[in-house]
Design an enzyme around this catalytic site. Structure first.
Site, PDB file in Angstrom:
ATOM      1  N   TYR A  78      44.502  69.149  27.255  1.00 29.70           N
ATOM      2  CA  TYR A  78      43.249  68.908  26.543  1.00 29.70           C
ATOM      3  C   TYR A  78      42.155  69.856  27.033  1.00 29.70           C
ATOM      4  CZ  TYR A  78      42.216  66.069  30.706  1.00 29.70           C
ATOM      5  OH  TYR A  78      42.038  65.632  31.997  1.00 29.70           O
ATOM      6  N   ARG A 135      42.961  71.663  30.498  1.00 24.60           N
ATOM      7  CA  ARG A 135      43.733  71.075  31.591  1.00 24.60           C
ATOM      8  C   ARG A 135      45.217  71.126  31.248  1.00 24.60           C
ATOM      9  NH1 ARG A 135      43.004  67.845  35.443  1.00 24.60           N
ATOM     10  NH2 ARG A 135      44.312  69.427  36.349  1.00 24.60           N
ATOM     11  N   TYR A 154      42.433  60.626  26.250  1.00 23.75           N
ATOM     12  CA  TYR A 154      42.431  59.411  27.068  1.00 23.75           C
ATOM     13  C   TYR A 154      41.782  58.272  26.303  1.00 23.75           C
ATOM     14  CZ  TYR A 154      43.471  62.080  31.333  1.00 23.75           C
ATOM     15  OH  TYR A 154      44.056  62.864  32.290  1.00 23.75           O
ATOM     16  N   HIS A 198      49.143  66.528  32.623  1.00 20.86           N
ATOM     17  CA  HIS A 198      49.294  65.930  33.958  1.00 20.86           C
ATOM     18  C   HIS A 198      49.241  64.416  33.874  1.00 20.86           C
ATOM     19  CE1 HIS A 198      44.939  66.324  33.303  1.00 20.86           C
ATOM     20  NE2 HIS A 198      44.837  65.209  34.011  1.00 20.86           N
ATOM     21  N   HIS A 219      47.926  61.257  36.367  1.00 22.29           N
ATOM     22  CA  HIS A 219      47.223  60.902  37.605  1.00 22.29           C
ATOM     23  C   HIS A 219      48.039  59.865  38.370  1.00 22.29           C
ATOM     24  CE1 HIS A 219      43.296  62.762  36.554  1.00 22.29           C
ATOM     25  NE2 HIS A 219      43.704  62.536  35.318  1.00 22.29           N
TER      26      HIS A 219
END
Lengths: 245, 187
Positions: free
Chosen positions: A150, A160, A111, A163, A165
């Site tokens: 990640y 995780r 991110y 995905h 959000h």
């Protein structure tokens, strides 16, 4: 009907759906331990403040907000994808002109956030943030990059699943929803507490997009379709009782 | 009756700051509005530590108790410069601030009147679903006592829903857990 505004009833309440959602106390996700209320929630009737909500418009959107591959001078690395779908309520009604916000990791799973420091490079051409309004039929569409998985430190060797959000408003305070969209067949679901926190397996599957070959853009981008269902209205005595299921 | 199962909630996670905050998010009413008040507070976890990765959202009526929304049976009333919705991430000290207008009383069920209040959603890393609470105002003692929602809360816990006066508005701390845990609602 009375003309005194203080005695008029509120519009129909929204159906309660607590059983669909993960519990606030879920030991498998360690950070819930100190962040869940212990007293239990008190029932809030759906009065005027709850059945209304912000109807945000075009002023929240700027150019390229729905195409995350065109927000920089160059193109981001990774697999270009179209993510589209329809926002409906539990009664099957499309939710038109509602704000949809997304944020995600880049193709390598990082991110663009000061708190994300795992050893995977940032992509100078990818911010990972998108916004759009649904159309008349409640449809939305983003072009983006397929995010990577990640690691995180929740449990030993925790990863995780990939995905995106999603944040949605609907038309009422009761319909506000923040969630995550997953990709079909992800091998990481089994060890993911976010996924496993949803009590009903069928409900988990509702977070998985469908690979959508028909809407793939030839020689350009793969496509995934993901429909979102916000809460519908509660039954009222005036409602047509026809059983359509 | 609702026939389609809803999409489950998931946490905003630790990286909500890249996606959700807006530059004008904290301003439910335009910056500089003379009657505007700040509602500031800290989001605390069960150990009393500030939560630096949370997001506070507010929704409320205008000072006349009206909403700019078609589902209000009294009709929608728009007020220039007033969005009625505020959004603010918590900072490194767990603090948030929303600049808004104090709402007016709003009709409640059966001819009752709800005291001025603001609906609040709390999102954070470590929360798999939002929690919802309400802000009431300290100078509204009589209206608060008659409010159908607030008066349904047992007396000792009621105080967690009433803001405190502050120099430029109000203070409303939110405690997710612990002895002074804020009252949260199933909405």
């Amino acid at each position: 009907m009375s003309t005194d505004p203080t005695t008029r009833p509120a519009p129909p309440a929204y159906a309660r759906d607590a059983e669909v959602h993960p519990p606030l106390d879920y030991p498998g996700y360690r950070s819930t331990a100190l962040r869940h209320p212990k007293r239990g929630l008190r029932l809030l009737p759906h009065l005027l403040t709850e059945v209304t909500g912000p109807l945000l418009g075009e002023d929240r959107i700027s150019e390229n907000d729905s195409d995350l591959t065109r927000q920089h001078d160059g193109e981001p690395q990774g697999q270009r994808i179209i993510v589209h779908g329809q926002v409906r309520d539990g009664d099957g009604r499309p939710v038109p002109h509602t704000l949809v916000e997304i944020w995600q990791a880049n193709a390598g799973g990082r991110y663009r956030h000061t708190g994300d420091n795992w050893p995977c490079p940032l992509d100078p051409n990818f911010s990972g943030v998108g916004r759009t309004l649904t159309d008349d039929q409640g449809r939305y569409r983003f072009t983006t990059i397929r995010p990577g998985a990640y690691p995180w430190r929740n449990h030993d060797n925790a990863w995780r699943p990939a995905h995106i959000h999603f944040s949605l408003f609907g038309r009422a305070f009761t319909q506000r929803l923040v969630t995550q969209m997953y990709f079909p067949g992800d091998p990481l679901f089994f060890q993911d507490p976010m996924w496993n926190s949803i009590p009903d397996e069928k409900a988990r599957e509702r977070l998985v997009a469908r690979f959508d070959y028909a809407n793939t853009a030839p020689e350009w981008a793969l496509a995934y379709e993901w429909d979102i269902v916000l809460r519908g209205r509660e039954a009222t005595v005036f409602e047509d009782e026809v059983d359509e299921d | 009756m609702a026939r389609y199962a809803t999409t489950p909630s998931q946490t905003v996670g630790p990286y909500l700051h890249i996606g959700l905050p807006w530059p004008d998010g904290p301003f439910a009413v335009a910056e500089g509005t003379p009657e505007g008040v700040w509602i500031r507070g800290v989001l605390y976890d069960g150990a009393g530590a500030p939560v630096p990765d949370g997001l506070i959202e507010t929704w409320q009526a205008d000072p006349e108790g009206r909403f700019d929304h078609p589902d209000d049976p009294r009709g929608a009333v728009a007020r220039p410069g007033f969005r009625a919705f505020g959004r603010c991430p918590t900072d490194a000290n767990g603090e948030y601030g929303i600049f808004t207008l104090k709402p007016g009383p709003v009709p409640g069920p059966g001819g009752t009147l709800q005291a001025p209040h603001i609906d609040v959603s709390v999102f954070a890393r470590g929360m798999l679903h939002r929690t919802v609470t309400r802000v009431y105002f300290p100078e509204e003692a009589a209206a608060n006592a008659a409010d159908p929602v607030l008066s349904s809360v047992p007396e000792p816990e009621r105080a967690t829903l009433v803001a405190r006066p502050a120099e430029d508005g109000y203070r409303f701390d939110i405690r997710l857990q612990g002895e002074d845990e804020t009252v949260f609602f199933d909405v």
